[in-house]
Design an enzyme around this catalytic site. Structure first.
Site, PDB file in Angstrom:
ATOM      1  N   THR A  17       0.827  -1.214   0.000  1.00  0.00           N
ATOM      2  CA  THR A  17       0.000   0.000   0.000  1.00  0.00           C
ATOM      3  C   THR A  17       0.862   1.265   0.000  1.00  0.00           C
ATOM      4  O   THR A  17       1.888   1.331   0.670  1.00  0.00           O
ATOM      5  CB  THR A  17      -0.906   0.007   1.245  1.00  0.00           C
ATOM      6  OG1 THR A  17      -1.642  -1.207   1.278  1.00  0.00           O
ATOM      7  CG2 THR A  17      -1.869   1.182   1.233  1.00  0.00           C
ATOM      8  N   PRO A  47       0.663   5.827  -0.026  1.00  0.00           N
ATOM      9  CA  PRO A  47      -0.238   6.911   0.387  1.00  0.00           C
ATOM     10  C   PRO A  47      -1.350   7.152  -0.639  1.00  0.00           C
ATOM     11  O   PRO A  47      -2.501   7.365  -0.267  1.00  0.00           O
ATOM     12  CB  PRO A  47       0.693   8.125   0.494  1.00  0.00           C
ATOM     13  CG  PRO A  47       2.044   7.542   0.778  1.00  0.00           C
ATOM     14  CD  PRO A  47       2.069   6.201   0.106  1.00  0.00           C
ATOM     15  N   CYS A  97      -0.101 -13.176  -2.464  1.00  0.00           N
ATOM     16  CA  CYS A  97       0.199 -13.134  -1.020  1.00  0.00           C
ATOM     17  C   CYS A  97      -1.041 -12.700  -0.259  1.00  0.00           C
ATOM     18  O   CYS A  97      -1.352 -13.222   0.817  1.00  0.00           O
ATOM     19  CB  CYS A  97       1.327 -12.147  -0.726  1.00  0.00           C
ATOM     20  SG  CYS A  97       2.831 -12.471  -1.649  1.00  0.00           S
ATOM     21  N   THR A 145       2.135  -3.019   8.473  1.00  0.00           N
ATOM     22  CA  THR A 145       2.182  -3.754   9.744  1.00  0.00           C
ATOM     23  C   THR A 145       3.601  -4.272   9.982  1.00  0.00           C
ATOM     24  O   THR A 145       4.205  -4.835   9.062  1.00  0.00           O
ATOM     25  CB  THR A 145       1.176  -4.929   9.705  1.00  0.00           C
ATOM     26  OG1 THR A 145      -0.104  -4.400   9.410  1.00  0.00           O
ATOM     27  CG2 THR A 145       1.142  -5.680  11.028  1.00  0.00           C
ATOM     28  N   PHE A 166     -14.209  -2.089 -11.331  1.00  0.00           N
ATOM     29  CA  PHE A 166     -13.168  -1.235 -10.741  1.00  0.00           C
ATOM     30  C   PHE A 166     -12.032  -0.940 -11.703  1.00  0.00           C
ATOM     31  O   PHE A 166     -10.962  -0.536 -11.299  1.00  0.00           O
ATOM     32  CB  PHE A 166     -12.630  -1.866  -9.453  1.00  0.00           C
ATOM     33  CG  PHE A 166     -12.252  -3.314  -9.587  1.00  0.00           C
ATOM     34  CD1 PHE A 166     -10.990  -3.668 -10.046  1.00  0.00           C
ATOM     35  CD2 PHE A 166     -13.175  -4.317  -9.283  1.00  0.00           C
ATOM     36  CE1 PHE A 166     -10.648  -5.001 -10.178  1.00  0.00           C
ATOM     37  CE2 PHE A 166     -12.829  -5.646  -9.416  1.00  0.00           C
ATOM     38  CZ  PHE A 166     -11.570  -5.994  -9.869  1.00  0.00           C
ATOM     39  N   GLU A 217      -6.251  -5.771   3.565  1.00  0.00           N
ATOM     40  CA  GLU A 217      -6.363  -6.991   2.743  1.00  0.00           C
ATOM     41  C   GLU A 217      -7.596  -6.944   1.841  1.00  0.00           C
ATOM     42  O   GLU A 217      -8.245  -7.954   1.605  1.00  0.00           O
ATOM     43  CB  GLU A 217      -6.436  -8.236   3.638  1.00  0.00           C
ATOM     44  CG  GLU A 217      -5.228  -8.430   4.507  1.00  0.00           C
ATOM     45  CD  GLU A 217      -3.995  -8.778   3.721  1.00  0.00           C
ATOM     46  OE1 GLU A 217      -4.141  -9.302   2.600  1.00  0.00           O
ATOM     47  OE2 GLU A 217      -2.897  -8.493   4.207  1.00  0.00           O
TER      48      GLU A 217
HETATM   49  C1  LIG Z   1      -3.951  -1.209  10.590  1.00  0.00           C
HETATM   50  C2  LIG Z   1      -3.630  -1.416   9.145  1.00  0.00           C
HETATM   51  C3  LIG Z   1      -2.583  -2.251   8.777  1.00  0.00           C
HETATM   52  C4  LIG Z   1      -2.246  -2.404   7.434  1.00  0.00           C
HETATM   53  N1  LIG Z   1      -1.184  -3.207   7.093  1.00  0.00           N
HETATM   54  C5  LIG Z   1      -0.769  -3.241   5.790  1.00  0.00           C
HETATM   55  C6  LIG Z   1       0.409  -3.965   5.425  1.00  0.00           C
HETATM   56  O1  LIG Z   1       1.039  -4.617   6.278  1.00  0.00           O
HETATM   57  N2  LIG Z   1       0.856  -3.894   4.138  1.00  0.00           N
HETATM   58  C7  LIG Z   1       0.173  -3.187   3.178  1.00  0.00           C
HETATM   59  O2  LIG Z   1       0.622  -3.174   2.036  1.00  0.00           O
HETATM   60  N3  LIG Z   1      -0.966  -2.518   3.498  1.00  0.00           N
HETATM   61  C8  LIG Z   1      -1.448  -2.519   4.769  1.00  0.00           C
HETATM   62  N4  LIG Z   1      -2.589  -1.816   5.104  1.00  0.00           N
HETATM   63  C9  LIG Z   1      -3.243  -1.015   4.070  1.00  0.00           C
HETATM   64  C10 LIG Z   1      -4.586  -1.576   3.608  1.00  0.00           C
HETATM   65  O3  LIG Z   1      -4.398  -2.710   2.821  1.00  0.00           O
HETATM   66  C11 LIG Z   1      -5.321  -0.444   2.874  1.00  0.00           C
HETATM   67  O4  LIG Z   1      -5.711   0.495   3.857  1.00  0.00           O
HETATM   68  C12 LIG Z   1      -6.519  -0.925   2.092  1.00  0.00           C
HETATM   69  O5  LIG Z   1      -6.124  -1.646   0.966  1.00  0.00           O
HETATM   70  C13 LIG Z   1      -7.422   0.226   1.640  1.00  0.00           C
HETATM   71  O6  LIG Z   1      -6.693   1.213   1.024  1.00  0.00           O
HETATM   72  P1  LIG Z   1      -6.849   2.763   1.460  1.00  0.00           P
HETATM   73  O7  LIG Z   1      -6.731   2.815   2.931  1.00  0.00           O
HETATM   74  O8  LIG Z   1      -5.916   3.540   0.654  1.00  0.00           O
HETATM   75  O9  LIG Z   1      -8.343   3.116   1.101  1.00  0.00           O
HETATM   76  P2  LIG Z   1      -8.910   3.597  -0.316  1.00  0.00           P
HETATM   77  O10 LIG Z   1      -8.440   2.663  -1.391  1.00  0.00           O
HETATM   78  O11 LIG Z   1      -8.683   5.041  -0.486  1.00  0.00           O
HETATM   79  O12 LIG Z   1     -10.450   3.310  -0.119  1.00  0.00           O
HETATM   80  C14 LIG Z   1     -11.291   4.171   0.688  1.00  0.00           C
HETATM   81  C15 LIG Z   1     -12.719   3.667   0.562  1.00  0.00           C
HETATM   82  O13 LIG Z   1     -13.150   3.715  -0.804  1.00  0.00           O
HETATM   83  C16 LIG Z   1     -13.619   2.462  -1.235  1.00  0.00           C
HETATM   84  N5  LIG Z   1     -13.279   2.230  -2.639  1.00  0.00           N
HETATM   85  C17 LIG Z   1     -12.048   2.238  -3.213  1.00  0.00           C
HETATM   86  N6  LIG Z   1     -12.146   1.965  -4.518  1.00  0.00           N
HETATM   87  C18 LIG Z   1     -13.483   1.803  -4.768  1.00  0.00           C
HETATM   88  C19 LIG Z   1     -14.251   1.518  -5.957  1.00  0.00           C
HETATM   89  N7  LIG Z   1     -13.665   1.310  -7.112  1.00  0.00           N
HETATM   90  N8  LIG Z   1     -15.580   1.436  -5.837  1.00  0.00           N
HETATM   91  C20 LIG Z   1     -16.196   1.607  -4.635  1.00  0.00           C
HETATM   92  N9  LIG Z   1     -15.528   1.887  -3.507  1.00  0.00           N
HETATM   93  C21 LIG Z   1     -14.187   1.966  -3.576  1.00  0.00           C
HETATM   94  C22 LIG Z   1     -12.922   1.467  -0.319  1.00  0.00           C
HETATM   95  O14 LIG Z   1     -13.673   0.280  -0.253  1.00  0.00           O
HETATM   96  C23 LIG Z   1     -12.894   2.228   0.979  1.00  0.00           C
HETATM   97  O15 LIG Z   1     -14.113   2.055   1.642  1.00  0.00           O
HETATM   98  C24 LIG Z   1      -2.985  -1.708   6.440  1.00  0.00           C
HETATM   99  C25 LIG Z   1      -4.056  -0.907   6.822  1.00  0.00           C
HETATM  100  C26 LIG Z   1      -4.391  -0.763   8.161  1.00  0.00           C
HETATM  101  C27 LIG Z   1      -5.538   0.100   8.533  1.00  0.00           C
END
Ligand SMILES: Cc1cc2nc3c(=O)[nH]c(=O)nc-3n(C[C@H](O)[C@H](O)[C@H](O)COP(=O)(O)OP(=O)(O)OC[C@H]3O[C@@H](n4cnc5c(N)ncnc54)[C@H](O)[C@@H]3O)c2cc1C
Ligand SMILES: Cc1cc2nc3c(=O)[nH]c(=O)nc-3n(C[C@H](O)[C@H](O)[C@H](O)COP(=O)(O)OP(=O)(O)OC[C@H]3O[C@@H](n4cnc5c(N)ncnc54)[C@H](O)[C@@H]3O)c2cc1C
Lengths: 391, 249
Positions: A139, A141, A245, A171, A390, A370
């Site tokens: 992931t 920003p 993964c 994580t 998407f 995930e």
């Molecule tokens: C505590 C924690 C630990 C994590 N650990 C890891 C890790 O170890 N490694 C790693 O790589 N990542 C990690 N993540 C990141 C996590 O995988 C992402 O937060 C997740 O994939 C969502 O991405 P985003 O936060 O950028 O949300 P966004 O992608 O910005 O999404 C925001 C909202 O919009 C919705 N959305 C997005 N696209 C669409 C669409 N096309 N249609 C409708 N709705 C949509 C989503 O469902 C969500 O509700 C972690 C996150 C947290 C909170």
């Protein structure tokens, strides 16, 4: 003597289907969670710290990469056993389960699947005993649900690869000895092993989380970070490598959150049986029973979904979409059940004396990482309609 | 070092016991069977002795097929071999158990034999002692500490209001009390390894029981409690009842 009264929730006698070894593995992790996790976790959660002292104990138990072959430090267990481990760990805390998920599904799995023989021989046994800790950086920003858009890139230079970019929400980031980092090399996603202390690599911890507090979450920053040529994962190619993964880790979540739901249900059941209002136990009121019946039914359905998923994973017929269904469904029900349990305890439900508020906060992260609920909806939608909503 | 550990299999300690149709034994429907909790201390001690001195740990149990549960748990904790002395039915007493265990253990010529101090199902507390007697070995029960130096053992056991330190020579029979050690959580490695450990089955010797159950009854249901809700004003009455009715003070 080391027994606890917690017997899990098994309304449909799934125990009849589990092999002796599967039950024994669950029993061991259940005892571990009762004695080592539950008594201390609330404190760590409030202090926003990961209980580091549990790591070697979990390594000694064999909880990291246990499905891998013995020659790489694994235990050769099947996916039912693996799922049951996750279920018990997450009854303790999602942060503890996340640590194990990351180690097994997101660090050891890619090294095992996409690594060279030297990488496998070097890293896997050390990760299995937790002599080394790993993290997984996908992931960014600006790219969460859409990781294919990532901008972190790798450039081939004479003495290795030069990494530039940043990962977010990672994580274990700050405590990891090795990061499995996904970056674009000539426009194509490749995996790289970045070791702690490499020049140009830093991993500051993310502050201010109100969820998954007993877990380290970090940013990974790469500024002209030079890594040796042999640190590329040679067999990785394209976005499908990190996605494979995620399939592993999502599988663990699908089981883990049932452990959380079981803990919340169990707590609400015991509480409402003993709390008297209007002259009788809350559990004697129809509205309470309706809630308990709903919880029990949803937990049982989720258990059956997972059991079948495990069989398909073991016999090689499981597809990522199958995992999406279980991850999506089980996170949703765990969230609903945690929330219901909170209400059923009345004001007591907000106290740290009970595990519910912590679980309820944690499920917010677990439902998001995930693959969010929506993304799994769209994955299933694409699978049945042929239209990707998407893209 | 050859270490024998005797294990029994009992209803889980959280089971709500019901008397079965015969009126002489419990209703086993829905009951989970586990290793006798005190035996876990014995197995742990056995495995630690093996780890310190090398050798092998043999888990021995007398009972029906169900008794394999206890042996399997011993395997998971690190025992190497198992022997099930197959009882034809559940209709046996402590004497039959001890006779059978002694017959099998004699042939094994162990350096030490460990038991849990009692099994939590019938609470007889006699099998370790009886077995030792049949084997002609010294025995100490309710043991909280064991130290070996060659064939010399120094042993601590609980006694009413204190502890007693004894010495004895191997071969020796020990009954383990809580506190002797902390039983390990079996790790995945030993759970997986336990799958290939063999349980040898031996026929029981035909030894008539010396006692048999006539009937089994649950304790009388607890009577209604009395609630006093007027605070300090109730104390005299409470004291009177504790003295005259409950006769506890
Ligand atoms: C505590 C924690 C630990 C994590 N650990 C890891 C890790 O170890 N490694 C790693 O790589 N990542 C990690 N993540 C990141 C996590 O995988 C992402 O937060 C997740 O994939 C969502 O991405 P985003 O936060 O950028 O949300 P966004 O992608 O910005 O999404 C925001 C909202 O919009 C919705 N959305 C997005 N696209 C669409 C669409 N096309 N249609 C409708 N709705 C949509 C989503 O469902 C969500 O509700 C972690 C996150 C947290 C909170
Ligand atoms: C932060 C906080 C601040 C508060 N501040 C104040 C205050 O300033 N002053 C004050 O007086 N109180 C205060 N309260 C108390 C609050 O009003 C009570 O918590 C609330 O009335 C619920 O009571 P209870 O917690 O005892 O839950 P219970 O009454 O035990 O209820 C537990 C659960 O059972 C359900 N239930 C109860 N009876 C039935 C029934 N017959 N059928 C079906 N379901 C039933 C409830 O809906 C609930 O889900 C506060 C509570 C909190 C959490």
């Amino acid at each position: 003597m080391s027994k606890s009264d917690y017997k899990g929730v098994d309304y449909y006698n799934l125990d009849d289907l589990y092999a002796d070894e599967e039950k024994a593995i669950r029993g061991t992790v259940r005892d571990f969670v009762d004695h080592e996790v539950i008594p201390i976790i609330e404190k760590y959660n409030q202090e926003m710290k990961f209980p580091m002292h549990l790591i070697p104990k979990m390594g000694e138990l064999g909880l990291f990469g246990p499905t891998l072959p013995v020659e790489y430090g694994g235990m050769g267990i099947n996916n039912v056993s693996y799922g049951l481990i996750m279920q018990e760990l997450e009854r303790g805390d999602s942060g503890v389960r996340s640590f194990a998920s990351v180690m097994s599904g997101l660090v050891m799995y890619p090294i095992y699947t996409y690594g060279s023989e030297e990488q496998k021989k070097f890293w896997l046994p050390k990760l299995a005993t937790a002599e080394k800790i790993g993290c997984f950086g996908l992931t960014e920003p600006d790219f969460g649900s859409n990781p294919g858009g990532m901008i972190t890139k790798a450039e081939k230079v004479s003495d290795g690869y030069l990494l530039n970019g940043a990962k977010m929400w990672i994580t274990n980031g700050t405590i990891a000895d090795v990061a499995v980092v996904w970056a674009k090399l000539d426009g194509k996603v490749k995996g790289f092993l970045v070791e702690k202390g490499t020049k140009g690599f830093s991993a500051p911890e993310t502050k201010g989380k109100l969820s998954l507090r007993a877990s380290v979450t970090s940013e990974l920053v790469f500024e002209d970070c030079l890594i040796p040529a042999e640190n590329i994962l040679p067999k990785s190619s394209g976005l499908k490598s990190p996605l494979s993964c995620l399939t592993q880790a999502r599988y663990g979540i699908a089981w883990g959150v049932i452990g959380m739901a079981m803990h919340c249900y169990h707590t609400a059941l015991e509480y409402t049986k003993s709390r008297i209002q209007f002259g009788k136990p809350l559990a004697a009121f129809q509205i309470t029973q309706e809630k308990l019946a709903y919880m029990l039914t949803e937990i049982t359905k989720a258990q059956l979904l997972d059991y079948r998923l495990a069989q398909m994973k073991d016999n090689g017929t499981m597809r990522p979409q199958h995992v999406s269904m279980a991850k999506r469904n089980n996170c949703e029900l765990a969230k609903t059940i945690a929330s219901m349990a909170r209400e059923m305890l009345g004001a007591n439900g907000i106290l740290d004396e009970y595990p519910i508020m912590r679980h309820l906060n944690n499920i917010e992260s677990v439902k998001t990482y995930e693959g969010t609920h929506e993304m799994h909806t769209l994955i299933l939608g694409e699978d049945v309609t042929g239209f990707a909503a998407f893209e | 070092m050859k270490i024998v550990v005797c294990v029994s299999t009992v209803p889980d300690s959280t089971t709500k016991i019901k008397v079965g149709g015969s009126g002489k034994s419990i209703d086993e429907a829905g009951v989970t069977f586990i290793i006798n909790p005190y035996d876990e201390f014995a197995v742990e001690e056995a495995v630690q002795l093996k780890e310190k001195n090398t050798g092998e740990v043999i888990a021995v149990s007398f009972g029906t097929d169900r008794a394999k549960e206890g042996i399997k748990k011993a395997f998971q904790m690190g025992a190497d071999k198992g022997i099930l002395i197959k009882a034809a039915s559940d209709d046996f007493d402590s004497y039959t158990v001890a006779k059978n265990l002694a017959a099998v253990i004699k042939d094994l010529s162990p350096d030490i034999v460990l038991f849990g101090k009692q099994s939590i199902d019938f609470d007889g507390l006699v099998v370790p002692k009886m077995t030792a007697e049949f084997l002609g070995m010294p025995s100490v029960n309710v043991v909280t500490k064991l130290e070996l130096n060659g064939t010399d053992a120094t042993i601590e056991r609980e006694i009413e209001g204190g502890k007693e330190t004894l010495k004895a020579k191997l071969p020796l029979v020990i009954g383990a009390q809580k506190g002797l050690n902390t039983p390990r959580y079996p790790n995945l490695k030993s759970i997986m390894a336990s799958k290939s450990k063999p349980i040898e089955e031996k026929a029981a010797i035909d030894e008539p029981v010396k006692s048999s159950v006539l009937e089994m009854n649950l304790p009388a249901a607890k009577g209604q409690g009395k609630v006093f809700s007027d605070g300090a004003a109730n104390v005299p009455e409470l004291v009177r009842l504790l003295r005259e009715e409950a006769k506890v003070i």
